[in-house]
Design a protein around this motif. Structure first.
Motif, PDB file in Angstrom:
ATOM      1  N   LEU A  86       0.837  -1.188   0.000  1.00  0.00           N
ATOM      2  CA  LEU A  86       0.000   0.000   0.000  1.00  0.00           C
ATOM      3  C   LEU A  86       0.880   1.249   0.000  1.00  0.00           C
ATOM      4  O   LEU A  86       1.870   1.314   0.719  1.00  0.00           O
ATOM      5  N   GLN A  90      -2.712   5.326   0.824  1.00  0.00           N
ATOM      6  CA  GLN A  90      -3.721   4.263   0.892  1.00  0.00           C
ATOM      7  C   GLN A  90      -3.843   3.728   2.311  1.00  0.00           C
ATOM      8  O   GLN A  90      -4.929   3.531   2.835  1.00  0.00           O
ATOM      9  N   TYR A  93      -5.529   6.453   4.529  1.00  0.00           N
ATOM     10  CA  TYR A  93      -6.988   6.556   4.347  1.00  0.00           C
ATOM     11  C   TYR A  93      -7.698   5.441   5.101  1.00  0.00           C
ATOM     12  O   TYR A  93      -8.763   5.649   5.673  1.00  0.00           O
ATOM     13  N   GLY A  94      -7.112   4.271   5.099  1.00  0.00           N
ATOM     14  CA  GLY A  94      -7.707   3.153   5.841  1.00  0.00           C
ATOM     15  C   GLY A  94      -7.656   3.397   7.338  1.00  0.00           C
ATOM     16  O   GLY A  94      -8.655   3.276   8.040  1.00  0.00           O
ATOM     17  N   ASP A  95      -6.502   3.798   7.836  1.00  0.00           N
ATOM     18  CA  ASP A  95      -6.322   3.953   9.283  1.00  0.00           C
ATOM     19  C   ASP A  95      -7.141   5.103   9.855  1.00  0.00           C
ATOM     20  O   ASP A  95      -7.556   5.051  11.007  1.00  0.00           O
ATOM     21  N   TRP A  96      -7.323   6.137   9.093  1.00  0.00           N
ATOM     22  CA  TRP A  96      -7.912   7.355   9.636  1.00  0.00           C
ATOM     23  C   TRP A  96      -9.358   7.554   9.246  1.00  0.00           C
ATOM     24  O   TRP A  96      -9.908   8.635   9.449  1.00  0.00           O
ATOM     25  N   GLN A 143     -12.037  13.380   8.102  1.00  0.00           N
ATOM     26  CA  GLN A 143     -11.028  12.361   8.380  1.00  0.00           C
ATOM     27  C   GLN A 143     -10.062  12.189   7.214  1.00  0.00           C
ATOM     28  O   GLN A 143      -8.969  11.666   7.386  1.00  0.00           O
ATOM     29  N   TYR A 145      -8.616  14.732   5.796  1.00  0.00           N
ATOM     30  CA  TYR A 145      -7.527  15.673   6.060  1.00  0.00           C
ATOM     31  C   TYR A 145      -6.512  15.030   7.009  1.00  0.00           C
ATOM     32  O   TYR A 145      -5.306  15.134   6.829  1.00  0.00           O
ATOM     33  N   GLU A 146      -7.061  14.357   8.031  1.00  0.00           N
ATOM     34  CA  GLU A 146      -6.173  13.669   8.978  1.00  0.00           C
ATOM     35  C   GLU A 146      -5.328  12.642   8.233  1.00  0.00           C
ATOM     36  O   GLU A 146      -4.127  12.517   8.460  1.00  0.00           O
ATOM     37  N   LYS A 149      -2.553  14.207   6.206  1.00  0.00           N
ATOM     38  CA  LYS A 149      -1.434  14.653   7.045  1.00  0.00           C
ATOM     39  C   LYS A 149      -0.631  13.465   7.546  1.00  0.00           C
ATOM     40  O   LYS A 149       0.602  13.509   7.589  1.00  0.00           O
ATOM     41  N   ALA A 150      -1.324  12.402   7.910  1.00  0.00           N
ATOM     42  CA  ALA A 150      -0.618  11.211   8.383  1.00  0.00           C
ATOM     43  C   ALA A 150       0.243  10.627   7.269  1.00  0.00           C
ATOM     44  O   ALA A 150       1.375  10.190   7.500  1.00  0.00           O
ATOM     45  N   GLN A 153       3.368  12.638   6.856  1.00  0.00           N
ATOM     46  CA  GLN A 153       4.323  12.307   7.924  1.00  0.00           C
ATOM     47  C   GLN A 153       5.003  10.973   7.661  1.00  0.00           C
ATOM     48  O   GLN A 153       6.209  10.843   7.807  1.00  0.00           O
TER      49      GLN A 153
ATOM     50  N   ALA B  12      -8.551   0.228  11.775  1.00  0.00           N
ATOM     51  CA  ALA B  12      -8.866   0.452  10.361  1.00  0.00           C
ATOM     52  C   ALA B  12      -9.932  -0.555   9.948  1.00  0.00           C
ATOM     53  O   ALA B  12      -9.936  -1.694  10.422  1.00  0.00           O
ATOM     54  N   MET B  13     -10.819  -0.137   9.080  1.00  0.00           N
ATOM     55  CA  MET B  13     -11.853  -1.043   8.580  1.00  0.00           C
ATOM     56  C   MET B  13     -11.194  -2.291   7.992  1.00  0.00           C
ATOM     57  O   MET B  13     -10.189  -2.193   7.286  1.00  0.00           O
ATOM     58  N   ALA B  16     -10.654  -2.032   4.312  1.00  0.00           N
ATOM     59  CA  ALA B  16     -10.161  -0.738   3.829  1.00  0.00           C
ATOM     60  C   ALA B  16      -9.285  -0.866   2.581  1.00  0.00           C
ATOM     61  O   ALA B  16      -9.413  -0.079   1.641  1.00  0.00           O
ATOM     62  N   THR B  20      -9.149   1.357  -0.967  1.00  0.00           N
ATOM     63  CA  THR B  20      -8.114   2.319  -1.353  1.00  0.00           C
ATOM     64  C   THR B  20      -7.298   1.857  -2.555  1.00  0.00           C
ATOM     65  O   THR B  20      -6.617   2.653  -3.175  1.00  0.00           O
ATOM     66  N   ARG B 594      -3.919  11.990  18.097  1.00  0.00           N
ATOM     67  CA  ARG B 594      -3.128  11.360  17.062  1.00  0.00           C
ATOM     68  C   ARG B 594      -1.987  10.532  17.629  1.00  0.00           C
ATOM     69  O   ARG B 594      -1.760   9.403  17.226  1.00  0.00           O
ATOM     70  N   ARG B 597      -3.060   7.319  18.822  1.00  0.00           N
ATOM     71  CA  ARG B 597      -3.470   6.384  17.808  1.00  0.00           C
ATOM     72  C   ARG B 597      -2.248   5.741  17.162  1.00  0.00           C
ATOM     73  O   ARG B 597      -2.235   4.576  16.842  1.00  0.00           O
ATOM     74  N   GLU B 598      -1.213   6.528  17.017  1.00  0.00           N
ATOM     75  CA  GLU B 598      -0.027   5.946  16.412  1.00  0.00           C
ATOM     76  C   GLU B 598       0.691   5.028  17.381  1.00  0.00           C
ATOM     77  O   GLU B 598       1.147   3.963  17.031  1.00  0.00           O
ATOM     78  N   VAL B 716     -12.501   5.547  15.886  1.00  0.00           N
ATOM     79  CA  VAL B 716     -12.283   6.211  14.599  1.00  0.00           C
ATOM     80  C   VAL B 716     -13.530   6.057  13.729  1.00  0.00           C
ATOM     81  O   VAL B 716     -13.938   6.974  13.010  1.00  0.00           O
TER      82      VAL B 716
END
Ligand code: FES
Ligand code: FES
Lengths: 163, 876
Positions: A86, A90, A93-96, A143, A145-146, A149-150, A153, B12-13, B16, B20, B594, B597-598, B716
């Motif tokens: 991924l 990608q 988007y899944g995590d957030w 989410q 946007y989050e 940003k993630a 990073q 995460a779903m 997911a 994606t 955040r 979560r990380e 989330v």
């Protein structure tokens, strides 16, 4: 309309297609190449679910002729993953929670990919502006946007690790 | 306090990556060899009798395989047992522009479209009804012959003595509110693929398989069986990924039946996918609602009585209408303590697409009216608008005057949280002119306590099977539509079994494989399918525990299932307490940041167990283990325990089901079955807006939304649902509206309908409040709908705070805002759209949508109701 032969380059591979010259790029991708990742969400180029990159620029494949893309490099959502893994965006988007039903997601992937390629450190308003070409009915965009940003990073961390 | 390993963690779903990467398949992504494309011919008239259909020219067109019309499947159906008023294709009458008349199945889309133009339909036009209050006066040319005055259903409820309540009130406020029509506009247009097996005895079409974008596969199976006259066991409905529903896929949509009828006739697989314009016609959205509301309060702000008369513009068919009009009344209760209620609800038929269930079903528009009026009363009494809400709280647990049982009630905390976070006390009423804050509350059911099909059947059933390698398969009928149903299921199973999420595979929504579940609507899945999953997992766990306790020579109660292992606790709860602490850094913090979560993420993808590779068959290692195994052990890996259980019991499977308890099923009055729920979610919101007094434009800057979801199983996902609900509410508040002219939808496209984009969308701060419901799975309640209803009045109230106008009609478009501003100044009304009034355009958006070009789309209905004839169609 009579079919003709066209050569399309999609996700780094060439395909020879016998299609009508008025075949839409989205139909060529979905029906002729079975690349069903790009979605059709509207009739009038209003939703962005069909976005693909044509020579790096996001374009609405639902209002473009496949024939007009000959000689150009097309990237669809299927071409976003990197080396079988991924891409950062990608995963993010899944995590957030950037994708709920996921129907708009392929389009957003292309838009964000382009955004980060042209502006690796976008401000919040720049992100909002960039995403406004695509519609989502699930997430309210927050989410995403989050996630973006993630992803930035993660990319930066990855770069730091590689150098 | 219990700590959890997976529940309560941002996860995460589970599906997911499919979304994606584009690998996940939605219905329109599927194809079968020999598949045909189906296209539907729609009615160009809002109300007409079909005299004759001649499809012979279409049938002869090269590439056309079959043309089907109403007589090919004339059995009526409808989502509600009391509302079987629809047909796959019209048999005698069409009732809205866009009604379904015929379907062509052809080799490709272009051929099918050409064939549609060759079908000749002769209509006899009938007078049509577009306005519900006009329609209620109808004496003849009824939309359905068995519905006098075009009233689908009316209800008249009185709880307590509202007249006495009003007599005791110190202040009474009375007004008419109108909420205009909105629709779901899920990003995925509806799609269905249907195919028949060939019967091995007769060579005729045998079993039917349908893939469809549905929230309710089992209802679809049932309605297909009615229309096609086939036993349900011969019909398999499979739900692939669904690109959003919001209620728009929570009933049987015409194309789902039509594709099966066409496939039967064509003897080939047929796929139909709606265009966006067709999605608007299929509709089933939130009806235009006229609310006459009267509220009485004491000087201290306590409500004494509420009277509401509600008229809903239901469109041409019943759909969920009877339920919608009941929800509008029933959920006047259960938010505040209201001692007396009178409710008169009318669901009216009109010649427009049918309205149905949409996010916040039935409750949203009435909540807009109620919360606005409460704000007006607060202003009159000079009570702070957050305070007046606090003064009317329920004393839970309780049963409301209209028979709703409330157990967990997080509303007080929700109000406190949003007041606090928005710095309400310092800022309310003190912002510069043009900027304001508004507060409002809402609530919603966690599933209906009574199924629409009356029976004692459980509402959800779940099966679990565990294989020898410790792989857990959960079979659930619950429908993932983007809300996270599959993830919730996997989380609950993994938590109960103490295994990692990566072991759990969810097989969902396939009527051949999964046990029955009534579907994804009325926010029922987490509560009901979640409870069924919990029970199924407990059932399997019991079997594993029995085997493990033998192996470990200990009591069942001493076993702890956690971190892919079964351990003896014996008071020396080693190890896992420590891991708990590590795995739960968010302890006590309902939301998460955040960094947490990380840092504290649960790694769902690496279920490595004692160094072994996931998925290997473990016979070798187990044989070896057995040798060392004679002495009782203090712990076993999950696989070892599973293998022991399978050896012991044979197969390792378990079943759990859920039916709402009788105490939660509500009062006995007529219509009392709608509204009761085992649990209600609660929401409080503050919106900050600014109003441009020159243009009338309203901007929402931020919404603070506190939502009591019982327990956040996956924060989330909960935040995502809350934000999504608030956002959708904001769309209805500011821009979204279906605009009609003579029954013709003028804005059937996403841009014209004005679904907000990222630049029009405010920041939403979702605040999770956990009231831990006594009956919810791990205490969870709903989180996907309840927040929507508060957003509209919160914005309306903020507009009042900003510029001092009360808007009683949504959406709050610049035209309406300007009109109200001018009225306030006693200025002459300004007609911005003079001559180009959007409800009767001549030059404005003449084509309504995008696809209206020559020979395509409906023709204008010509003057059957005495309106001025429409301008000639076809002019560009
Ligand atoms: S499909 Fe909607 S913009 Fe292309
Ligand atoms: S995630 Fe469903 S439309 Fe965006």
């Amino acid at each position: 309309m009579k079919k003709q032969l066209f050569e399309l380059r999609v996700n780094g591979r060439s395909h020879e297609l016998a299609i009508e010259p008025n075949r839409l790029l989205l139909d060529a991708l979905r029906l002729d190449l079975q690349l069903t990742g790009s979605k059709r969400g509207c009739d009038d180029s209003s939703c962005g679910a069909c976005a693909v990159l044509v020579d790096g620029t996001p374009m609405l494949s639902c209002t473009m002729l496949a024939a007009s893309c000959e000689g150009q490099e097309i990237t669809t959502v299927e071409g976003v993953s990197e080396h079988g893994a991924l891409a950062a965006i990608q995963k993010a988007y899944g995590d957030w929670g950037g994708a709920q039903c996921g129907f708009c997601t392929p389009g957003f992937m292309m838009t964000v990919k382009h955004l980060l390629a042209t502006n690796p450190n976008p401000t919040d308003p720049e992100i909002r502006d960039a995403l406004s070409s695509n519609l989502c009915r699930c997430t309210g965009y927050s989410q995403m946007y989050e996630a973006i940003k993630a992803a930035i990073q993660a990319e930066q961390k990855g770069m730091a690790a590689r150098t | 306090m219990t700590t959890f390993s997976i529940i309560g963690k941002p996860i995460a779903m589970v599906d997911a990556a499919g979304k994606t990467t584009g690998a996940g398949k939605y219905t329109d992504d599927l194809s079968l060899p020999g598949m045909l494309t189906g296209k539907i011919l729609h009615s160009p008239h809002p109300h007409a009798r079909i005299k004759r259909i001649d499809a012979s020219r279409a049938e002869k067109l090269d590439g056309v395989v079959a043309v089907v019309v109403g007589s090919d499947a004339p059995n009526p159906y409808g989502i509600l047992p009391v509302g079987h008023d629809e047909h796959a294709l019209a048999v005698d009458k069409v009732r809205y522009v866009g009604d379904n008349v015929a379907c062509v199945a052809a080799e490709d889309e272009a051929t099918a479209e050409r064939a549609l133009e060759l079908i000749n339909v002769e209509y006899e036009l009938l007078p049509a009804y577009f306005d519900p209050e006009e329609s209620m006066k109808a004496e003849r040319d009824l939309i359905h012959d068995n519905k006098p005055h075009n009233v689908e259903k009316d209800y008249h409820h009185v709880f307590g003595d509202p007249d006495k309540g009003l007599a005791e009130a110190d202040h009474i406020e009375e007004a008419r509110f109108i909420a205009n029509e909105v629709t779901h506009a899920a990003m995925e247009p509806h799609s269905t693929l249907a195919t028949f097996d060939i019967d091995s005895q007769t060579g005729k079409p045998g079993r039917l398989t349908v893939w469809s974008s549905t929230q309710v596969p089992y209802y679809l199976q049932h309605k297909l069986s009615l229309v096609l006259e086939m036993p349900m066991s011969q019909i398999r409905v499979i739900k692939p990924l669904v690109g959003g529903g919001f209620g728009g896929k929570s009933e049987v949509i015409p194309l789902e039946i039509i594709s099966a009828v066409a496939a039967r006739k064509a003897q080939r697989p047929v796929k139909i996918t709606y265009t966006r314009e067709e999605v608007f016609w299929a509709h089933r959205g939130r009806p235009r609602t006229i609310i006459d509301l009267k509220t009485g309060v004491k000087n201290d702000g306590r409500i004494t009585a509420v009277k509401a008369r509600v008229v809903q513009d239901g469109g041409g068919y019943c759909s969920y209408g009877v339920v919608t009009i009941l929800y509008s009344g029933a959920l006047l209760g259960a938010l505040y303590d209201i001692p007396t209620i009178q409710y008169d609800g009318f669901r009216v038929l009109t010649n427009k697409p049918a309205c149905g269930a949409m996010r916040g079903h039935g409750t949203v528009n009435v909540r807009f009216a109620f919360e606005s009026q409460l704000d007006e009363l607060a202003a009159k009494l000079n009570i702070d608008s957050a305070e007046i809400r606090r003064r009317n709280l329920l004393q839970a647990p309780c049963i409301t005057v209209n028979g709703l049982r409330v157990q967990s009630y997080g509303l007080p905390e929700c109000i406190d949280k949003v007041v606090d976070r928005s710095r309400w006390k310092e800022r309310k009423g003190k912002l510069p002119r043009g900027r304001g804050l508004g507060v409002a509350c809402s609530h919603y059911v966690s599933g209906a306590a009574n199924s629409i099909i009356r029976s004692d059947m459980p509402h959800s059933t779940v099966n679990i099977k565990i294989d020898r390698d410790g792989g857990v398969v959960v079979y659930t009928g619950a429908s993932e539509i983007g809300q996270g149903s599959d993830t919730m299921t996997a989380q609950i199973a993994a938590e109960v079994l103490g295994c990692s999420l990566g072991r759990v595979k969810v097989v969902a929504a396939d009527t051949d494989l999964t046990p029955i579940d009534i579907g994804s609507y009325s926010s029922r899945v987490t509560f009901m399918a979640g409870n069924a999953t919990l029970r199924a997992a407990e059932a399997v766990k019991k079997q594993i525990a029995a085997a493990a306790s033998k192996k470990m020579n200990c009591d069942l109660v001493d076993l702890v299932f956690r971190d892919d292992a079964v351990r003896r606790s014996n008071g020396i709860s080693t190890g896992h307490v420590g891991t708990d602490a590590l795995a739960r850094p968010a302890e006590g913090a309902p939301s998460f940041s955040r960094s947490l979560r990380e840092g504290g993420d649960v790694d769902s993808s690496s279920p490595t167990v004692s160094g072994r590779v996931e998925g290997q068959i473990l016979r070798g290692s187990l044989q070896q283990k057995r040798k060392e195994d004679d002495a009782p052990k203090t712990s076993m890996s999950f696989e070892e325990a599973v293998v022991a259980a399978i050896d012991f019991h044979g197969a390792l499977t378990g079943t759990g089901s859920y039916a709402p308890p009788p105490e939660a099923r509500g009062g006995k009055h007529k219509g009392g079955g709608v509204g009761p729920s085992p649990a209600y979610s609660y929401s409080a919101q503050v919106a900050e807006v600014s109003v441009d007094e020159d243009t009338g434009e309203v901007t929402v800057h931020k919404v603070w939304a506190a939502h009591d979801c019982g327990r956040a199983l996956n924060p989330v996902a909960v935040e995502g649902q809350v934000i999504g609900s608030v956002w959708m509410g904001m769309g209805q508040a500011l821009t979204e509206e279906m605009i009609w002219k003579d029954g013709l939808l003028m804005n059937p496209g996403l841009l014209e309908y004005r679904s907000p984009s990222s630049v029009e969308s405010p920041e939403v701060e979702a605040i999770i409040v956990e009231s831990i419901d006594p009956e919810g799975p791990f205490g969870a309640k709903e989180c996907s709908e309840g927040a929507l209803a508060a957003t509209i009045p919160a914005i309306a109230n903020a507009i009042y705070d900003a510029v001092g106008i009360r808007l009683h009609e949504s959406p709050f478009t610049p035209e309406r805002v300007l009109a109200a501003l001018r009225a306030k100044k006693n200025a002459k009304p300004l007609n911005l759209t003079e001559g180009v009034d959007p409800t009767s355009p001549t030059t404005f958006r003449e084509h309504g949508g995008a696809l209206w070009f020559k020979g395509k789309g409906p023709e204008r209905h010509e003057g059957s109701v005495g309106r001025a004839p429409s301008p000639a169609s076809g002019e560009q």
